[in-house]
Design a protein around this motif. Structure first.
Motif, PDB file in Angstrom:
ATOM      1  N   GLU A 245       0.806  -1.217   0.000  1.00  0.00           N
ATOM      2  CA  GLU A 245       0.000   0.000   0.000  1.00  0.00           C
ATOM      3  C   GLU A 245       0.843   1.273   0.000  1.00  0.00           C
ATOM      4  OE1 GLU A 245      -3.140   0.078  -0.314  1.00  0.00           O
ATOM      5  OE2 GLU A 245      -3.787  -1.964   0.131  1.00  0.00           O
ATOM      6  N   ALA A 246       2.124   1.154   0.323  1.00  0.00           N
ATOM      7  CA  ALA A 246       2.964   2.338   0.469  1.00  0.00           C
ATOM      8  C   ALA A 246       3.181   3.071  -0.852  1.00  0.00           C
ATOM      9  CB  ALA A 246       4.303   1.950   1.084  1.00  0.00           C
ATOM     10  N   GLU A 247       3.536   2.338  -1.898  1.00  0.00           N
ATOM     11  CA  GLU A 247       3.921   2.987  -3.155  1.00  0.00           C
ATOM     12  C   GLU A 247       2.823   3.860  -3.754  1.00  0.00           C
ATOM     13  OE1 GLU A 247       5.937   1.896  -7.485  1.00  0.00           O
ATOM     14  OE2 GLU A 247       5.689   0.342  -5.964  1.00  0.00           O
ATOM     15  N   PRO A 248       1.558   3.386  -3.841  1.00  0.00           N
ATOM     16  CA  PRO A 248       0.514   4.246  -4.413  1.00  0.00           C
ATOM     17  C   PRO A 248       0.310   5.548  -3.641  1.00  0.00           C
ATOM     18  CG  PRO A 248      -0.251   1.975  -4.274  1.00  0.00           C
ATOM     19  CD  PRO A 248       1.040   2.043  -3.511  1.00  0.00           C
TER      20      PRO A 248
ATOM     21  N   HIS B  87      -2.535   8.583   4.816  1.00  0.00           N
ATOM     22  CA  HIS B  87      -1.568   7.616   5.330  1.00  0.00           C
ATOM     23  C   HIS B  87      -2.081   7.014   6.638  1.00  0.00           C
ATOM     24  CE1 HIS B  87       1.946   9.842   3.123  1.00  0.00           C
ATOM     25  NE2 HIS B  87       0.995   9.415   2.307  1.00  0.00           N
ATOM     26  N   GLN B  88      -2.597   7.857   7.490  1.00  0.00           N
ATOM     27  CA  GLN B  88      -3.049   7.373   8.790  1.00  0.00           C
ATOM     28  C   GLN B  88      -4.287   6.503   8.686  1.00  0.00           C
ATOM     29  OE1 GLN B  88      -3.076  10.783  11.507  1.00  0.00           O
ATOM     30  NE2 GLN B  88      -0.976  10.231  12.033  1.00  0.00           N
ATOM     31  N   ARG B  89      -5.142   6.775   7.710  1.00  0.00           N
ATOM     32  CA  ARG B  89      -6.292   5.890   7.503  1.00  0.00           C
ATOM     33  C   ARG B  89      -5.824   4.491   7.112  1.00  0.00           C
ATOM     34  NH1 ARG B  89      -9.078  10.643   5.770  1.00  0.00           N
ATOM     35  NH2 ARG B  89      -8.198  10.527   3.677  1.00  0.00           N
ATOM     36  N   GLN B  90      -4.809   4.427   6.277  1.00  0.00           N
ATOM     37  CA  GLN B  90      -4.282   3.127   5.883  1.00  0.00           C
ATOM     38  C   GLN B  90      -3.601   2.434   7.061  1.00  0.00           C
ATOM     39  OE1 GLN B  90      -4.774   1.615   2.896  1.00  0.00           O
ATOM     40  NE2 GLN B  90      -3.888  -0.143   3.980  1.00  0.00           N
ATOM     41  N   ALA B  91      -2.877   3.211   7.875  1.00  0.00           N
ATOM     42  CA  ALA B  91      -2.226   2.642   9.052  1.00  0.00           C
ATOM     43  C   ALA B  91      -3.256   2.107  10.040  1.00  0.00           C
ATOM     44  CB  ALA B  91      -1.345   3.691   9.723  1.00  0.00           C
TER      45      ALA B  91
ATOM     46  N   THR C 214       2.162   3.975   5.990  1.00  0.00           N
ATOM     47  CA  THR C 214       0.979   3.119   5.851  1.00  0.00           C
ATOM     48  C   THR C 214       0.862   2.111   6.989  1.00  0.00           C
ATOM     49  OG1 THR C 214       2.246   1.625   4.411  1.00  0.00           O
ATOM     50  CG2 THR C 214       0.938   3.348   3.336  1.00  0.00           C
ATOM     51  N   GLY C 215       1.635   2.321   8.051  1.00  0.00           N
ATOM     52  CA  GLY C 215       1.550   1.446   9.214  1.00  0.00           C
ATOM     53  C   GLY C 215       2.613   0.372   9.263  1.00  0.00           C
TER      54      GLY C 215
END
Length: 230
Positions: free
Chosen positions: A48-51, A110-114, A84-85
């Motif tokens: 998920e980090a790259e996008p 970013h925090q939503r993904q984390a 991304t966590g």
């Protein structure tokens, strides 16, 4: 017999390696990086980090974060740069069962993904505080000497300021960590003077020159600085 000036000056070792013959070969380096098993949630956080424009951490860096968090039996942790966590999951894996992570990032996406990553592994929401905001505005509001571990990531241009804040936040015996400490092999290149390289070097020098710290620079991933506050 007293040591020579070169042996007693840390800066003397910042040029050519003193023991090039013992540097790991690429295959050994890759083996060490992938030695620890990566969990499903951590692997997904990497994907998920790259996008989102977040540079993922190497598996070696992630496993080292877990190891160091466990070493200091971390219960109260500050993370500058949620991403991304990926790093948060690594820290939780080493923290005490009731430990709390405070993570600061400008990007709410970013925090939503984390948050999603943490929830997917069953980490209860009361164990993490995700603060969306500028780190240099948020960090001064946190308590002095109240944290076992501070992880510096986020904006490399502000690394030196993050380090200064991190030292204030740490208890004695606490651990300061800084990712991307070799900054894509540019830090070691004395001719490289772009802004981000200079900022990372400045942060490293501040740690190396601080007599209240015992520090080492680990060549895992893109470099991981680790320093214990005396």
């Amino acid at each position: 017999m007293s040591p020579s000036p070169a042996a007693s000056t840390p800066a003397a070792n910042h040029g050519e390696p003193t023991s090039p013959d013992v540097a790991p070969k690429p295959a050994s380096w890759a083996y060490a990086e992938d030695f620890a098993v990566e969990g499903d949630a951590a692997a997904q956080a990497r994907v998920e980090a790259e996008p989102l424009g977040v540079e993922p951490l190497s598996r070696g860096t992630v496993s080292t974060l877990t190891f160091l968090a466990r070493t200091v039996q971390a219960k109260a942790v500050v993370e500058i740069g949620t991403g991304t966590g990926q790093s948060g999951l690594a820290l939780f894996a080493g923290m005490q069962p009731d430990g709390i992570l405070t993570s600061v990032d400008l990007e709410a996406d970013h925090q939503r993904q984390a948050r999603k990553a943490f929830s997917s592994t069953g980490i209860p929401s009361q164990r993490f505080r995700l603060i969306a905001g500028d780190a240099l505005t948020v960090l001064p509001k946190l308590s002095d000497g109240a944290y076992d571990l501070v992880l510096v990531a986020g904006d490399t241009l502000e690394y030196a300021d993050y380090v200064q804040q991190g030292l204030r936040l740490l208890r004695h015996g606490g651990l300061l960590l800084m990712t991307h400490a070799l900054w894509h092999d540019r830090v070691a290149d004395g001719s490289d003077d772009d802004d981000e390289t200079l900022a990372v070097r400045s942060a490293l020098e501040a740690v190396a020159e601080n007599e209240d710290l015992v520090a080492t620079l680990l060549p895992v991933g893109d470099g991981l600085l680790a320093a214990v506050k005396r």
